[in-house]
Design an enzyme around this catalytic site. Structure first.
Site, short mmCIF file in Angstrom:
data_model
loop_
_atom_site.label_atom_id
_atom_site.label_comp_id
_atom_site.label_asym_id
_atom_site.label_seq_id
_atom_site.Cartn_x
_atom_site.Cartn_y
_atom_site.Cartn_z
N THR A 43 -110.43 6.84 -9.03
CA THR A 43 -109.48 7.06 -7.94
C THR A 43 -110.21 7.23 -6.61
O THR A 43 -109.81 6.67 -5.58
CB THR A 43 -108.62 8.31 -8.22
OG1 THR A 43 -107.90 8.11 -9.44
CG2 THR A 43 -107.65 8.58 -7.09
N ASN A 83 -101.68 12.86 -10.83
CA ASN A 83 -101.80 13.35 -12.19
C ASN A 83 -102.75 12.44 -12.96
O ASN A 83 -102.36 11.40 -13.49
CB ASN A 83 -100.43 13.40 -12.86
CG ASN A 83 -99.51 14.43 -12.23
OD1 ASN A 83 -99.66 15.63 -12.45
ND2 ASN A 83 -98.57 13.95 -11.41
N GLU A 84 -104.00 12.84 -12.98
CA GLU A 84 -105.06 12.02 -13.56
C GLU A 84 -105.08 12.15 -15.08
O GLU A 84 -104.37 13.00 -15.66
CB GLU A 84 -106.42 12.46 -12.99
CG GLU A 84 -106.57 12.28 -11.49
CD GLU A 84 -106.82 10.83 -11.07
OE1 GLU A 84 -106.58 9.91 -11.88
OE2 GLU A 84 -107.27 10.63 -9.93
N PRO A 85 -105.85 11.28 -15.77
CA PRO A 85 -105.97 11.42 -17.22
C PRO A 85 -106.30 12.85 -17.64
O PRO A 85 -107.14 13.52 -17.02
CB PRO A 85 -107.14 10.46 -17.54
CG PRO A 85 -107.03 9.40 -16.51
CD PRO A 85 -106.60 10.11 -15.26
#
Length: 639
Positions: A181, A162-164
């Site tokens: 990442t 769950n990235e920014p």
């Protein structure tokens, strides 16, 4: 009272945090908690539903669970697992797949039923992923939800993938990976270009439904993102901050990962302190930097208004504190890194005698010496110390394939020009071309190509050391066995690595050693090489008298310098010396322009080193000390 004190210390922290001495102790704690859930559910004849994570962080947790299975009869027959994520696309038998990771680190060693294992499918056609994700959520619900979810944290603040930008109510879905990442994963894939751009991940909303959530983080590399996650405002820019909204979460950290939390980094803001020399120095420099003032201009009001009234009261007057810290910093600056002969050394970082020391500079990779301490290297040689440089590894994984071909082509052309027979070399070259044309990402090079790449870096290291003034017999190539795997994942350290290091030290009997002190990455080459040096010295101390007079200095690499309050020796460089250091770095042509593993920083190594050395000098200048063009910094390791 103890409870009140703890609440005051942790008042900046917005969720529960437990800090352990080291990752091993913390991992055992987490593993026992997982085992407790499993056994409790077994007594009730229920399934234990555990959400699992991948990456380096949980490896020791899984190792402890395997040990408990083997030695303490911990059975996993009632465990149902759901993994957080998987790269997309990804074949399950690929070395980088999380299916492979989980089998190697846990599933192959325990008795969990295969049908109870759930990992996102990286082989699905794109159009089938939405239905798969909905079914993944449904299956978790059918088992009654997750009893525990364990998490790591990425440097973007991602949990799972769950990235920014992720929403707090997000479910399992296909996501695009952040560039940072992908850079962090580059070594596992043989370069960022080969890291998948997408992944299937559990959502934050899915994670939130777990009855217990444990987020683990180890080492200094994670400290800055942990501070944001624990003390920062809730923001989609740092998805882990959403965990502040959960009543069921706990962060499990080692001391390094927790080091930037307020209670550890600036403890005077939350509690009364024991004001020893080290803490006083850190606090005064912190205050000067915060207020953008030279140390000698700090006032009593500055102390009182910034949480340092206790220091002013106990150690004041304030001006005397300022003078004391200013003088201590002044005494770290020296143009004589090997000690100044026939000088009073009571206030100097190094001893005056012997006037000409035997010095060993350990360089984990073949260019760390000139990148990290090239100016000091040259200064030591110029001041007539007996300097040796020891290259601990070949660095052969950090050479481009086309460079390897170019060097073999040169040798073939040279042989032809000289009228030498070269059929074997031509045949070998053809084999190399065929291999490289068909080479898969992260595929291990055959020994011949590894040798060529190692020789390229060896030649560059010799050129760099010669430029610094060394004779060839003072240049040592150790080729420590742990590194020579041909893979980015190195072999375990063995006794042979330590013995080779002991033999070199016994031969030289140095009074001064310089070694790389970059310990952020717990699996990185620098810390592995340092631990080998340390073990060698510990063994030699039992029998070798010269070790009593041997001092060990640590330098940092191209990315990060020691904080000013940590520095114990600062070697100033003139503009001309900084230029000469740059030319020494230029000798490493295979690492110039675009390195194979450049890290987060797009600058070339010489640019990083030059900027970092100037920044160190600027930090001293802003504190009110003399203004220099550049500085290299060192910290002494105390045995």
């Amino acid at each position: 009272m103890a409870r009140l004190n703890l609440l005051e210390e942790t008042r900046f922290e917005k969720l529960p945090v437990s800090v352990f001495d080291n990752p091993a102790t913390a991992s055992v704690n987490v593993a026992r908690r997982i085992a407790g859930i499993i056994r409790d559910k077994q007594e009730k004849q229920e399934k234990a539903v555990i959400g699992l994570a991948t990456g380096a962080t949980p490896v020791a947790v899984y190792a402890e669970l395997v040990r408990m299975h083997r030695e303490e009869n911990l059975s996993f027959y009632n465990v149902v697992s759901f993994n957080l994520d998987e790269y997309y696309p990804m074949q399950p038998d690929a070395a980088q797949s999380y299916v492979t990771f989980m089998k190697e680190n846990l599933f192959n060693h325990i008795d969990i039923p295969a049908e109870n294992i759930h990992i996102p499918d990286g082989t699905l056609p794109l159009e089938e992923i939405p239905a798969f994700c909905l079914n993944y959520e449904r299956r978790i619900g059918e088992y009654g939800g997750l009893d525990m979810q364990i998490l790591g944290i990425g440097r973007t603040g991602h949990i799972g993938f769950n990235e920014p930008g992720s929403a707090p109510n997000s479910g399992t879905r296909l996501v695009t990976l952040d560039d940072l990442t992908r850079r962090d994963a580059a070594r596992d894939f043989g370069g960022k270009a080969f890291v998948p751009a997408k992944a299937i991940t559990m959502g934050i909303g899915t994670i939130f439904k777990a009855r217990e959530i444990i987020l683990m983080a180890w080492n200094q590399k994670k400290a800055s993102i942990i501070k944001k996650a624990v003390e920062g405002e809730i923001s989609s820019d740092v998805p882990a901050t959403y965990l502040q909204l959960s009543d069921n979460v706990e962060f499990i950290l080692d001391q390094d990962a927790a080091s930037l939390l307020t209670r550890f980094d600036t403890p005077w803001l939350v509690k009364d302190c024991i004001w020893d020399e080290k803490l006083t120095r850190k606090a005064v420099i912190w205050l000067a930097n915060k207020l953008h003032k030279p140390i000698l201009k700090l006032t009593e009001d500055d102390f009182n208004n910034n949480g340092m009234a206790q220091l002013a009261l106990e150690k004041g007057p304030v001006y005397q504190i300022n003078i004391h810290i200013f003088n201590k910093l002044q005494h770290t600056i020296t143009g004589w890194p090997g000690g100044k002969p026939q000088a009073d050394d009571s206030q100097r970082p190094e001893r005056a005698e012997p006037a000409h020391k035997r010095v060993v500079i350990f360089s984990p990779h073949p260019d760390d010496d000139v990148i990290s301490m090239g100016g000091t290297f040259i200064r030591l040689v110029d001041q007539q110390h007996e300097v040796h440089v020891a290259y601990q590894t070949s660095g052969n994984t950090a050479v481009w394939d086309d460079d390897a071909l170019r060097f073999v082509e040169f040798s073939i052309d040279f042989a032809q020009k000289m009228g030498l027979e070269n059929q074997a070399m031509s045949k070998l070259y053809a084999q190399m071309r065929t291999f490289i044309d068909q080479k898969k990402p992260n595929q291990v090079d055959p020994p011949e190509i590894q040798t060529v790449k190692g020789l390229i870096r060896k030649g560059e290291a010799i050129a760099g050391a010669r430029y610094c003034g060394l004779e060839d017999d003072h240049i040592h190539f150790m080729a420590l066995p742990f590194y020579e795997s041909g893979k980015n994942q190195k072999n375990p350290v063995t006794d042979e690595d330590v013995k080779l290091t002991m033999e070199l030290l016994q031969k030289i009997k140095p009074q001064q050693i310089f070694a790389a002190g970059d310990f952020e990455d717990p699996h990185g080459t620098h810390i592995v090489c340092f631990k080998i040096i340390l073990e060698a010295l510990k063994r030699l101390q039992k029998t070798e008298d010269w070790t009593k007079d041997c001092w060990l200095w640590l330098y940092r690499g191209a990315w990060l310098e020691y904080d000013t309050h940590e520095i114990e020796m600062a070697v100033p460089l003139s503009p001309q010396e900084l230029e000469k250091k740059k030319y020494a770095i230029f000798k490493h042509q295979s690492q110039k322009d675009r390195a194979v593993f450049p890290g987060d920083d797009a600058r070339e190594f010489w640019e990083r080193a030059e900027d970092r050395n100037r920044e160190t000098a600027r930090a001293y200048d802003e504190l009110g000390l003399a203004e220099y063009e550049a500085m290299e910094a060192f910290v002494r390791w105390k045995f």
